[in-house]
Design an enzyme around this catalytic site. Structure first.
Site, PDB file in Angstrom:
ATOM      1  N   ASN A  19       0.861  -1.172   0.000  1.00  0.00           N
ATOM      2  CA  ASN A  19       0.000   0.000   0.000  1.00  0.00           C
ATOM      3  C   ASN A  19       0.905   1.232   0.000  1.00  0.00           C
ATOM      4  O   ASN A  19       2.106   1.123  -0.199  1.00  0.00           O
ATOM      5  CB  ASN A  19      -1.006  -0.029   1.160  1.00  0.00           C
ATOM      6  CG  ASN A  19      -0.359   0.179   2.523  1.00  0.00           C
ATOM      7  OD1 ASN A  19       0.696   0.790   2.648  1.00  0.00           O
ATOM      8  ND2 ASN A  19      -0.992  -0.333   3.560  1.00  0.00           N
ATOM      9  N   LYS A  96      -2.663  -2.155  32.159  1.00  0.00           N
ATOM     10  CA  LYS A  96      -3.004  -0.750  32.352  1.00  0.00           C
ATOM     11  C   LYS A  96      -3.852  -0.228  31.185  1.00  0.00           C
ATOM     12  O   LYS A  96      -3.743  -0.727  30.071  1.00  0.00           O
ATOM     13  CB  LYS A  96      -1.718   0.071  32.458  1.00  0.00           C
ATOM     14  CG  LYS A  96      -0.950  -0.122  33.758  1.00  0.00           C
ATOM     15  CD  LYS A  96       0.162   0.907  33.853  1.00  0.00           C
ATOM     16  CE  LYS A  96       0.811   0.914  35.231  1.00  0.00           C
ATOM     17  NZ  LYS A  96       1.835   1.984  35.336  1.00  0.00           N
ATOM     18  N   LYS A 177     -12.816  -1.224  -3.968  1.00  0.00           N
ATOM     19  CA  LYS A 177     -11.891  -0.253  -3.371  1.00  0.00           C
ATOM     20  C   LYS A 177     -10.484  -0.512  -3.885  1.00  0.00           C
ATOM     21  O   LYS A 177     -10.043  -1.669  -3.910  1.00  0.00           O
ATOM     22  CB  LYS A 177     -11.916  -0.363  -1.845  1.00  0.00           C
ATOM     23  CG  LYS A 177     -11.072   0.697  -1.160  1.00  0.00           C
ATOM     24  CD  LYS A 177     -11.200   0.618   0.353  1.00  0.00           C
ATOM     25  CE  LYS A 177     -10.339  -0.477   0.925  1.00  0.00           C
ATOM     26  NZ  LYS A 177     -10.544  -0.680   2.362  1.00  0.00           N
ATOM     27  N   LYS A 179      -6.184   1.069  -3.997  1.00  0.00           N
ATOM     28  CA  LYS A 179      -5.191   1.857  -3.265  1.00  0.00           C
ATOM     29  C   LYS A 179      -4.768   3.076  -4.084  1.00  0.00           C
ATOM     30  O   LYS A 179      -4.609   2.992  -5.309  1.00  0.00           O
ATOM     31  CB  LYS A 179      -3.955   1.002  -2.976  1.00  0.00           C
ATOM     32  CG  LYS A 179      -4.241  -0.212  -2.105  1.00  0.00           C
ATOM     33  CD  LYS A 179      -4.652   0.185  -0.709  1.00  0.00           C
ATOM     34  CE  LYS A 179      -4.850  -1.039   0.182  1.00  0.00           C
ATOM     35  NZ  LYS A 179      -5.316  -0.652   1.531  1.00  0.00           N
ATOM     36  N   ASP A 209      -8.303   4.173  -1.098  1.00  0.00           N
ATOM     37  CA  ASP A 209      -7.654   4.108   0.226  1.00  0.00           C
ATOM     38  C   ASP A 209      -6.271   4.709   0.084  1.00  0.00           C
ATOM     39  O   ASP A 209      -5.435   4.175  -0.650  1.00  0.00           O
ATOM     40  CB  ASP A 209      -7.573   2.643   0.656  1.00  0.00           C
ATOM     41  CG  ASP A 209      -7.012   2.476   2.061  1.00  0.00           C
ATOM     42  OD1 ASP A 209      -6.558   3.480   2.650  1.00  0.00           O
ATOM     43  OD2 ASP A 209      -7.026   1.337   2.566  1.00  0.00           O
ATOM     44  N   ASN A 211      -4.193   5.262   2.687  1.00  0.00           N
ATOM     45  CA  ASN A 211      -3.308   4.713   3.725  1.00  0.00           C
ATOM     46  C   ASN A 211      -2.465   5.766   4.450  1.00  0.00           C
ATOM     47  O   ASN A 211      -1.238   5.650   4.534  1.00  0.00           O
ATOM     48  CB  ASN A 211      -2.419   3.618   3.126  1.00  0.00           C
ATOM     49  CG  ASN A 211      -3.197   2.348   2.825  1.00  0.00           C
ATOM     50  OD1 ASN A 211      -3.497   2.067   1.673  1.00  0.00           O
ATOM     51  ND2 ASN A 211      -3.569   1.597   3.866  1.00  0.00           N
ATOM     52  N   GLU A 236     -10.604   6.821   1.900  1.00  0.00           N
ATOM     53  CA  GLU A 236     -10.316   6.096   3.139  1.00  0.00           C
ATOM     54  C   GLU A 236      -8.973   6.513   3.730  1.00  0.00           C
ATOM     55  O   GLU A 236      -7.990   6.669   3.008  1.00  0.00           O
ATOM     56  CB  GLU A 236     -10.314   4.599   2.833  1.00  0.00           C
ATOM     57  CG  GLU A 236     -10.093   3.723   4.036  1.00  0.00           C
ATOM     58  CD  GLU A 236     -10.526   2.281   3.786  1.00  0.00           C
ATOM     59  OE1 GLU A 236     -11.536   2.069   3.092  1.00  0.00           O
ATOM     60  OE2 GLU A 236      -9.826   1.376   4.266  1.00  0.00           O
ATOM     61  N   GLU A 262      -9.500   2.257  10.980  1.00  0.00           N
ATOM     62  CA  GLU A 262      -8.892   0.917  10.985  1.00  0.00           C
ATOM     63  C   GLU A 262      -7.596   0.881  11.781  1.00  0.00           C
ATOM     64  O   GLU A 262      -7.131  -0.195  12.128  1.00  0.00           O
ATOM     65  CB  GLU A 262      -8.621   0.452   9.551  1.00  0.00           C
ATOM     66  CG  GLU A 262      -7.501   1.221   8.877  1.00  0.00           C
ATOM     67  CD  GLU A 262      -7.231   0.751   7.451  1.00  0.00           C
ATOM     68  OE1 GLU A 262      -8.088   0.998   6.594  1.00  0.00           O
ATOM     69  OE2 GLU A 262      -6.173   0.152   7.214  1.00  0.00           O
ATOM     70  N   HIS A 319     -12.812  -3.009   8.918  1.00  0.00           N
ATOM     71  CA  HIS A 319     -11.630  -3.134   8.062  1.00  0.00           C
ATOM     72  C   HIS A 319     -11.322  -4.585   7.734  1.00  0.00           C
ATOM     73  O   HIS A 319     -11.531  -5.467   8.557  1.00  0.00           O
ATOM     74  CB  HIS A 319     -10.449  -2.514   8.841  1.00  0.00           C
ATOM     75  CG  HIS A 319      -9.086  -2.906   8.370  1.00  0.00           C
ATOM     76  ND1 HIS A 319      -8.293  -3.804   9.052  1.00  0.00           N
ATOM     77  CD2 HIS A 319      -8.351  -2.511   7.305  1.00  0.00           C
ATOM     78  CE1 HIS A 319      -7.144  -3.937   8.434  1.00  0.00           C
ATOM     79  NE2 HIS A 319      -7.135  -3.164   7.374  1.00  0.00           N
ATOM     80  N   GLU A 338     -16.115  -5.656   3.857  1.00  0.00           N
ATOM     81  CA  GLU A 338     -15.010  -5.570   2.905  1.00  0.00           C
ATOM     82  C   GLU A 338     -14.502  -6.978   2.627  1.00  0.00           C
ATOM     83  O   GLU A 338     -14.301  -7.751   3.567  1.00  0.00           O
ATOM     84  CB  GLU A 338     -13.897  -4.723   3.537  1.00  0.00           C
ATOM     85  CG  GLU A 338     -12.630  -4.652   2.715  1.00  0.00           C
ATOM     86  CD  GLU A 338     -11.583  -3.698   3.318  1.00  0.00           C
ATOM     87  OE1 GLU A 338     -11.706  -3.324   4.504  1.00  0.00           O
ATOM     88  OE2 GLU A 338     -10.643  -3.340   2.588  1.00  0.00           O
TER      89      GLU A 338
END
Lengths: 384, 384
Positions: A19, A96, A177, A179, A209, A211, A236, A262, A319, A338
């Site tokens: 990506n 924690k 979709k 990239k 997307d 990224n 995205e 995501e 995602h 997806e």
């Protein structure tokens, strides 16, 4: 009802795809089996398999989370049946708050195996169990899906991108979709244009997307200007997942849908996204991935939190196309699923009894998640 | 200049102490040694040791971060010397943004060992190297310190709490932090009052850490009302680390200082704390822990980011009293250093040549971080 054994193995997801930000040549995932002594049902094995993009969690599972689950006296709920919520609480003992990263994936893949076992013990598919526990018995009969792919090829071949998208359309998908964001906006536009003709020039059938590649609101504005003429389904993950300021500037500037989330891994992170990201419940989409985000127990809380914040379930779109997410989309009536539609990818496709037609998928029928009916995944999990 | 070997071992930090949220009976840490081939200097070994509260990261180090460092051709910077920044970038290759939890500790402990080696190769203590690289050659001659302790004893004995605090005062400390928040406000007040007399009833010498126990702004207001009469030095970590809304409500209501940030692990998380938490640069304190937050490389960026947001360095006070943090406080001229003052605790105290008097510590002189001069830690690290 008690956990008898937990086994985990690190599996390669090595793939030449990339990506805009990372390569997948060294990518791994955890395959998990949990054996449960389920009284009259005998030994029931639940399976889990990590989602993609965040690596196997062999170490964390062996060092902290499997031993805490194993130490639990009983995994049975107050009304009988296996209780993943109690298992979840055991796993998170002495952890924690905050720092929701790798451990969210470690807990997520174990939680998944507990839900698989829980549904198998009840003899029903997981979507049915989720609809009963979290959705007043309602579920989708047909699950809206879209095909994800269109990664960067090593040689940047647009013809290969077109062929890939064609193969998805031939398989019954209607939305795709791809990239973008790795090179410049001119390259992005050539990728979009290479694909759009196959979709009757209907931009609402194409999502991109990027990224996290934008780091300033100037960059998001230039991207929005370049993409606006295509009227895309959504853009995205425009910027860094914690950069709520950038996101709010983009949604203030750009009318069409934005999808993100995501790379956030807990209810508290998702809450801040909704509080500060300027996202719009009537169009934007939240893509938190249950498998990477502490599993179904946390994800059900995220869906509930979003509803309190007046986000309809239709805007929740997990995602990465995991078999687990398919059950969540079906049983919780979420917006869409997806699907990594490449058949050669170990996480590609869905349960073998699911049929894709007209952009929607049918309900899987095997008890549990149905890893046993997914040839690629079962070849790994069967070996555990 | 090349990395020859990386060794890691999981070390128990088991301790009967507890805070309001977790027990430390199963706590672990990673001890790390990195051997560097440093040309004419021969083999130089840099050491790292995790901070407390987030467990060893044996798995993540073995699975992802050590192999990426080992694969690096050269660890030498463009101007000679070892370059931890380049090592850091290698470790983070093919890691997606966000999800800053366990991996931030894994990278942090390896980054620490690289900085230890880098300073040893230059033949200077780390505070001197940090002052040169990040602080225009300036550093603290005397380092403001406070003693941390006052955890819950299994039998809740206030006399033991008083004895513990007395021992810190006898050792040269003038400010103390104790734990609160585990039971109710009346119990908190009795803990505060048990200690206050030892501090000449001067609340500005006493801080309390409630370890995220407040979940509503109503709870923070009740706490603020109960604590206000004591005029405490600060209240630490009032609520969930991502709950910026609660924090902003508290700082709007309560005048005295608030300290937080120890459960945030990256610059992007710290940026959002400063953006949304309502914190006040003239009094509140940011406690991000370098060892748990990707190490010095990321922490130097956090300090720079905070300065751009008009936060003076005096308001940066790292969590947990690590030897590494002592160098960061000295070399970057930060606000204060927290010291786990119990001598029996493996992470307790400081380098053996440091003297504590009048609430401040002296500069350690050994090259690097000086683990070799800390008896407890060296007994573990020497064995690697």
């Amino acid at each position: 009802m008690r956990i008898k054994d937990i086994r985990e193995r690190r599996v390669s997801l090595a793939d030449p795809m990339a990506n805009a930000g990372i390569s997948y040549l060294q990518m791994t995932a955890s395959a998990v089996a949990i054996e449960v002594e389920a009284d009259e049902k005998g030994i029931v094995t639940g399976y889990g398999f990590s989602s993609v993009g965040r690596y196997a969690q062999s170490g964390l599972i062996a060092e902290r989370f499997a031993p805490r689950l194993m130490a639990k006296e009983s995994i049975e709920g107050v009304n009988g049946g296996l209780d993943p919520v109690g298992g979840w609480a055991s796993m998170m003992t002495d952890e924690k708050p905050g720092g929701d990263g790798d451990r969210a994936g470690a807990v997520g893949v174990l939680d998944m195996a507990l839900w698989d076992a829980a549904a198998k013990i009840e003899g029903i598919p997981l979507w049915r169990l989720l609809s009963k526990r979290y959705n007043e018995d309602r579920y989708h009969d047909l699950i809206p899906v879209y095909a994800t792919g269109g990664h960067y090829y090593p040689d940047g071949d647009l013809e290969a991108l077109r062929d890939e998208v064609k193969s998805y359309l031939d398989s019954g998908y209607e939305r795709i979709k791809i990239k973008c964001g790795r090179h410049d906006l001119a390259d992005d536009c050539s990728r979009i244009e290479a694909v759009l003709g196959l979709l009757n020039d209907d931009g609402s059938r194409l999502a991109v997307d990027v990224n996290c590649m934008c780091s300033t609101s100037g960059e998001t504005q230039a991207m929005a200007d370049a993409y606006a003429p295509y009227s895309l389904a959504w853009i995205e993950e425009p910027g860094h997942p914690h950069n709520f300021e950038l996101l709010a500037a983009l949604t203030d500037y750009y009318d069409r849908p934005i999808a993100t989330g995501e790379n956030l891994f807990s209810m508290s992170e998702a809450y801040n996204l909704l509080s500060y990201g300027g996202l719009r419940p009537d169009r934007d989409m939240i893509q938190v991935d249950p498998a990477l985000s502490y599993g179904i127990v946390e994800y059900a809380n995220i869906v509930r939190m979003a509803e309190v914040a007046e986000w309809p379930r239709s805007q929740m779109v997990p995602h990465a196309g995991h078999l687990l997410s398919y059950h969540a989309v079906a049983g919780l009536e979420l917006g869409a699923h997806e699907i990594a539609a490449r058949a050669d990818f170990v996480l590609g496709g869905l349960q073998d009894d699911v049929e894709i037609a007209g952009g929607a998928g049918s309900l899987p029928q095997a008890p549990g998640i149905g890893f046993e009916t997914h040839a690629n995944l079962w070849s790994v999990l069967n070996d555990l």
